[in-house]
Enzyme design. Sequence first.
Site, mmCIF file in Angstrom:
data_model
loop_
_atom_site.group_PDB
_atom_site.id
_atom_site.type_symbol
_atom_site.label_atom_id
_atom_site.label_comp_id
_atom_site.label_asym_id
_atom_site.label_seq_id
_atom_site.Cartn_x
_atom_site.Cartn_y
_atom_site.Cartn_z
ATOM 1 N N ASP A 87 0.870 -1.181 0.000
ATOM 2 C CA ASP A 87 0.000 0.000 0.000
ATOM 3 C C ASP A 87 0.907 1.232 0.000
ATOM 4 O OD1 ASP A 87 -2.208 1.619 -0.012
ATOM 5 O OD2 ASP A 87 -3.067 0.883 1.868
ATOM 6 N N ASP A 122 -3.691 7.233 -3.519
ATOM 7 C CA ASP A 122 -5.071 7.729 -3.632
ATOM 8 C C ASP A 122 -5.449 8.475 -2.363
ATOM 9 O OD1 ASP A 122 -4.824 5.029 -2.460
ATOM 10 O OD2 ASP A 122 -6.977 5.203 -2.112
ATOM 11 N N CYS A 284 -14.193 -22.059 20.087
ATOM 12 C CA CYS A 284 -13.413 -22.280 18.874
ATOM 13 C C CYS A 284 -12.534 -23.505 19.104
ATOM 14 C CB CYS A 284 -12.557 -21.039 18.629
ATOM 15 S SG CYS A 284 -11.327 -21.225 17.334
ATOM 16 N N CYS A 286 -9.588 -24.014 17.135
ATOM 17 C CA CYS A 286 -8.310 -23.830 16.449
ATOM 18 C C CYS A 286 -7.191 -24.340 17.367
ATOM 19 C CB CYS A 286 -8.122 -22.359 16.064
ATOM 20 S SG CYS A 286 -7.523 -21.321 17.412
ATOM 21 N N CYS A 289 -7.027 -22.446 20.710
ATOM 22 C CA CYS A 289 -8.144 -22.657 21.632
ATOM 23 C C CYS A 289 -8.241 -24.112 22.094
ATOM 24 C CB CYS A 289 -9.444 -22.195 20.976
ATOM 25 S SG CYS A 289 -9.364 -20.446 20.540
HETATM 26 N N1 GUN Z 1 -6.354 1.264 3.479
HETATM 27 C C1 GUN Z 1 -7.596 1.414 4.012
HETATM 28 N N2 GUN Z 1 -8.342 2.257 3.240
HETATM 29 C C2 GUN Z 1 -7.556 2.626 2.204
HETATM 30 C C3 GUN Z 1 -7.779 3.466 1.067
HETATM 31 O O1 GUN Z 1 -8.857 4.034 0.869
HETATM 32 N N3 GUN Z 1 -6.717 3.608 0.194
HETATM 33 C C4 GUN Z 1 -5.519 2.969 0.384
HETATM 34 N N4 GUN Z 1 -4.543 3.141 -0.521
HETATM 35 N N5 GUN Z 1 -5.299 2.177 1.452
HETATM 36 C C5 GUN Z 1 -6.315 2.004 2.337
HETATM 37 ZN ZN ZN Z 2 -9.392 -20.332 18.298
#
Ligand code: GUN
Ligand code: ZN
Length: 506
Positions: A87, A122, A284, A286, A289
């Site tokens: 990201d 963005d 749970c 898993c 747990c």
């Molecule tokens: N992570 C959570 N929301 C967003 C978003 O709107 N844009 C980006 N790039 N990362 C995110």
């Molecule tokens: Zn669990």
Amino acid sequence: MFEVLHKDLMGRIGRLETPHGVVETPTIMPVVNPNLVLIRPDELERFGAEIIITNAYIIHKKEELREKALEGGVHELLGWKKPLMTDSGSYQLYEYGDVEVSNREIVEFQLGIGSDVIVPLDIPTPPDAQRERAESDLAETLRRLEEAKRISRGREGGGGEVRGARPLLAGPIQGSTFLDLRERCAAAVSEMGFDVYPIGGLVPLLEDYRYRELVEIIIAVKQRLPADAPVHLFGVGHPIFFSLAVALGCDLFDSAAYALYAKDDRYLTSDGTYFLEDLHYLPCSCPVCSKYDVRYLKECDREERARLLAEHNLYVTFAEIRAVKQAIRENRLWELLERRCRAHPLLLSGLKKVLEHAELLEKYDVSTKRSFFYLGETSARRPEVLKYAKKLDRFEVSGNTLVAALDTTLEDACKALKLDLQAFDHVFLVKPPFGPYPLELQETYPIGQSEVPTPMDYEGLTTALENVLKLLEMSKGAEFVFVCGEPWKEHPLIQKIKRRAKCIFV
Ligand code: GUN
Ligand code: ZN
């Protein structure tokens, strides 16, 4: 780069090809924060992770991490050999109002560190923003997306080098809670052409359980994207929402929740979150747990507790992804959705919003399924029921026609009522929630494969009677006898049916 293998509703199981291998969707990408690793990337595979996501901005900001990533690549930095998405820092932009990097810099950086899926910078506009702000943020996001495309397609020289094969480029869709802006953005972004389409700016809606609006936004966006384009929901990582999102055609999720919640002593389940202090038992099985009991989790030291809760959270998150995929393979996603959406009244509101768009789902849905379970009033308007109502147009009849909604067999009912079956040119039985069906269709989907409760609920009877009425009204040249028993008799639609058919109550 994305191939759909199996479908159910608008959901699908798909294959997404990336430079570091193929990912089966739907899937969730665990967020790895390079500054604070709770579970090492090489361990994540054990839980079911096929692709992880990390933040290029965090790496870029810290010189030591930046140099390492540029030198050996982000995969080596994190110790992960499989597909990896980065990201851009947009979320930090959203949280802190500013970031110390430009779109160009962060796109070139992501290309330089060998990410498999890169994201431009963005601008996530929060829900309920002023329209002017949403519009100007959107215009700037679209400009940055154009720029990212030029840079990543190599049509624009620039500082950075690309490490390895060309990555996939994501085109995030923004627009706050304005559906027309979401639509406009989705149309513009698909016009430009990206490899993955994330829907952004959703985290605050998710945190506030605003599922109806989430559903509206996803549907608005999906209608403007190519049907076979992979869709990612940014920041959506709670398993409670997976079945709903997948049913609407979302393929990728990312989750920091498993770790953030763990640090906060929160325990995820597919129908809600518990604070550890409120748990008397661990619901749970898993490995965590099974091995520990609730007392141990409460009493162990903070660090161990965070680690164990993060593991449990990952196990249940991936288990839900597998449950959703299994439901797609069996064409029972709607039924999973109906059960999951009973976990919270606002999820049920989200499901009801989906039902307002049943027409759209019906267009995508497969035409026959192995079974149809009626699980409550939201089953009365599922896409198959809508499809069936459309099929009724083919049943127009003339002549003497019997329409019978019965608890007994047709023969027994006729004997009891002294009705001569041979005297009728056409005979229909009625099965709620579908309505009338000719006897020849009693083995075909959905009539033959549907399991319905007795007594049927009001909504199921209503849909069935609406369809009876539809048959009566379209068959102008027919004389109808309508036979029904409890609990049909008291339904208000019977008054309308009486005007068109001779009614016999048993
Ligand atoms: N992570 C959570 N929301 C967003 C978003 O709107 N844009 C980006 N790039 N990362 C995110
Ligand atoms: Zn669990």
